[in-house]
Scaffold this active site. Structure first.
Site, PDB file in Angstrom:
ATOM      1  N   ASN A 132      -7.160  -3.575 -10.208  1.00 15.89           N
ATOM      2  CA  ASN A 132      -6.275  -2.757  -9.381  1.00 15.89           C
ATOM      3  C   ASN A 132      -5.138  -2.208 -10.246  1.00 15.89           C
ATOM      4  O   ASN A 132      -4.517  -2.954 -11.015  1.00 15.89           O
ATOM      5  CB  ASN A 132      -5.717  -3.620  -8.237  1.00 15.89           C
ATOM      6  CG  ASN A 132      -4.960  -2.829  -7.208  1.00 15.89           C
ATOM      7  OD1 ASN A 132      -4.189  -1.933  -7.529  1.00 15.89           O
ATOM      8  ND2 ASN A 132      -5.166  -3.183  -5.950  1.00 15.89           N
TER       9      ASN A 132
ATOM     10  N   TYR B  55       3.164  -5.008 -10.893  1.00 15.29           N
ATOM     11  CA  TYR B  55       3.582  -6.403 -10.709  1.00 15.29           C
ATOM     12  C   TYR B  55       4.068  -7.008 -12.031  1.00 15.29           C
ATOM     13  O   TYR B  55       5.106  -7.666 -12.078  1.00 15.29           O
ATOM     14  CB  TYR B  55       2.443  -7.229 -10.118  1.00 15.29           C
ATOM     15  CG  TYR B  55       1.977  -6.723  -8.778  1.00 15.29           C
ATOM     16  CD1 TYR B  55       2.895  -6.335  -7.804  1.00 15.29           C
ATOM     17  CD2 TYR B  55       0.631  -6.609  -8.478  1.00 15.29           C
ATOM     18  CE1 TYR B  55       2.471  -5.853  -6.575  1.00 15.29           C
ATOM     19  CE2 TYR B  55       0.205  -6.135  -7.246  1.00 15.29           C
ATOM     20  CZ  TYR B  55       1.126  -5.758  -6.308  1.00 15.29           C
ATOM     21  OH  TYR B  55       0.700  -5.286  -5.090  1.00 15.29           O
TER      22      TYR B  55
ATOM     23  N   GLY C 173       5.832   2.371  -4.686  1.00 13.13           N
ATOM     24  CA  GLY C 173       5.378   0.982  -4.764  1.00 13.13           C
ATOM     25  C   GLY C 173       6.434   0.076  -5.368  1.00 13.13           C
ATOM     26  O   GLY C 173       6.666  -1.034  -4.891  1.00 13.13           O
TER      27      GLY C 173
ATOM     28  N   GLU D  19      -1.681 -11.975  -4.762  1.00 13.14           N
ATOM     29  CA  GLU D  19      -3.045 -11.944  -5.272  1.00 13.14           C
ATOM     30  C   GLU D  19      -3.494 -10.498  -5.292  1.00 13.14           C
ATOM     31  O   GLU D  19      -3.181  -9.724  -4.371  1.00 13.14           O
ATOM     32  CB  GLU D  19      -3.944 -12.764  -4.354  1.00 13.14           C
ATOM     33  CG  GLU D  19      -5.397 -12.745  -4.772  1.00 13.14           C
ATOM     34  CD  GLU D  19      -6.247 -13.473  -3.749  1.00 13.14           C
ATOM     35  OE1 GLU D  19      -6.308 -14.705  -3.829  1.00 13.14           O
ATOM     36  OE2 GLU D  19      -6.820 -12.784  -2.886  1.00 13.14           O
TER      37      GLU D  19
ATOM     38  N   ALA E  35       0.840  -1.199   0.000  1.00  8.30           N
ATOM     39  CA  ALA E  35       0.000   0.000   0.000  1.00  8.30           C
ATOM     40  C   ALA E  35       0.871   1.243   0.000  1.00  8.30           C
ATOM     41  O   ALA E  35       1.922   1.274   0.633  1.00  8.30           O
ATOM     42  CB  ALA E  35      -0.903   0.011   1.234  1.00  8.30           C
TER      43      ALA E  35
ATOM     44  N   ARG F 130       2.415   7.174  -7.851  1.00 15.02           N
ATOM     45  CA  ARG F 130       3.021   7.475  -9.156  1.00 15.02           C
ATOM     46  C   ARG F 130       4.379   8.159  -8.998  1.00 15.02           C
ATOM     47  O   ARG F 130       4.811   8.891  -9.870  1.00 15.02           O
ATOM     48  CB  ARG F 130       2.105   8.331 -10.020  1.00 15.02           C
ATOM     49  CG  ARG F 130       0.709   7.784 -10.185  1.00 15.02           C
ATOM     50  CD  ARG F 130       0.643   6.814 -11.332  1.00 15.02           C
ATOM     51  NE  ARG F 130      -0.725   6.379 -11.549  1.00 15.02           N
ATOM     52  CZ  ARG F 130      -1.087   5.104 -11.518  1.00 15.02           C
ATOM     53  NH1 ARG F 130      -0.221   4.172 -11.273  1.00 15.02           N
ATOM     54  NH2 ARG F 130      -2.333   4.767 -11.732  1.00 15.02           N
ATOM     55  N   ARG F 131       5.032   7.901  -7.885  1.00 12.91           N
ATOM     56  CA  ARG F 131       6.376   8.441  -7.633  1.00 12.91           C
ATOM     57  C   ARG F 131       7.404   7.329  -7.472  1.00 12.91           C
ATOM     58  O   ARG F 131       8.529   7.595  -7.056  1.00 12.91           O
ATOM     59  CB  ARG F 131       6.371   9.324  -6.391  1.00 12.91           C
ATOM     60  CG  ARG F 131       5.488  10.536  -6.538  1.00 12.91           C
ATOM     61  CD  ARG F 131       5.602  11.442  -5.343  1.00 12.91           C
ATOM     62  NE  ARG F 131       4.629  12.497  -5.424  1.00 12.91           N
ATOM     63  CZ  ARG F 131       4.565  13.496  -4.581  1.00 12.91           C
ATOM     64  NH1 ARG F 131       5.421  13.579  -3.574  1.00 12.91           N
ATOM     65  NH2 ARG F 131       3.638  14.419  -4.715  1.00 12.91           N
ATOM     66  N   GLY F 132       7.006   6.089  -7.712  1.00 10.54           N
ATOM     67  CA  GLY F 132       7.933   4.975  -7.645  1.00 10.54           C
ATOM     68  C   GLY F 132       8.028   4.292  -6.296  1.00 10.54           C
ATOM     69  O   GLY F 132       8.813   3.350  -6.136  1.00 10.54           O
TER      70      GLY F 132
END
Length: 134
Positions: free
Chosen positions: A95, A101, A68, A90, A57, A64-66
């Site tokens: 999403n 991923y 994740g 999963e 999360a 959108r800044r990397g």
């Protein structure tokens, strides 16, 4: 970090659920910080040579800044250190994280029809992904 989960999907894990997972052998939490503020987190676990990303999360205002991607690569590296050669996850089919991923080499291996139920009762498919960690 509860704001990281869109309320309409009803997916947010409670703090007690996260703590319960952390109490299990092989589980760990990775935090991302921006300017001393928690910007995101990932919860994962490893058992023998397999690992699972349970939850990833990021703060909505910092997306959108990397962040994740950094969290995901960190969890993958930690899983390798723990001896894992495969990682599973999963995710709800629509999403936005699916692109993240897939960009990191995860491949769809399965689907669970109507697995997630949104707060309005609408059903969403779950997609399962895996990645070799060698």
């Amino acid at each position: 970090m509860g704001e990281a989960f869109e309320p309409r999907y009803g997916e947010a894990w409670t703090p007690s659920q996260c703590l319960g997972m952390l109490a299990l052998p092989g589980a760990w939490l990775t935090l991302a910080r921006v300017d001393e503020r928690v910007a995101g987190f990932a919860l994962a676990r490893a058992v023998l040579d397999e690992s699972e990303l349970l939850l990833l999360a990021t703060c909505p205002t910092l997306r959108r800044r990397g962040i994740g991607g950094v969290l995901l690569r960190s969890v993958i590296a930690d899983a390798r250190i723990r001896g894992a050669t495969m990682m599973h996850l999963e995710v709800r089919a629509n999403n936005d994280a699916v692109a993240l991923y897939q960009g990191e080499g995860f491949r769809k291996i399965g689907e669970r029809r109507d697995y997630y139920r949104g707060n309005d009762g609408k059903l969403f498919d779950a997609h399962t992904f895996s990645k070799m960690l060698d």
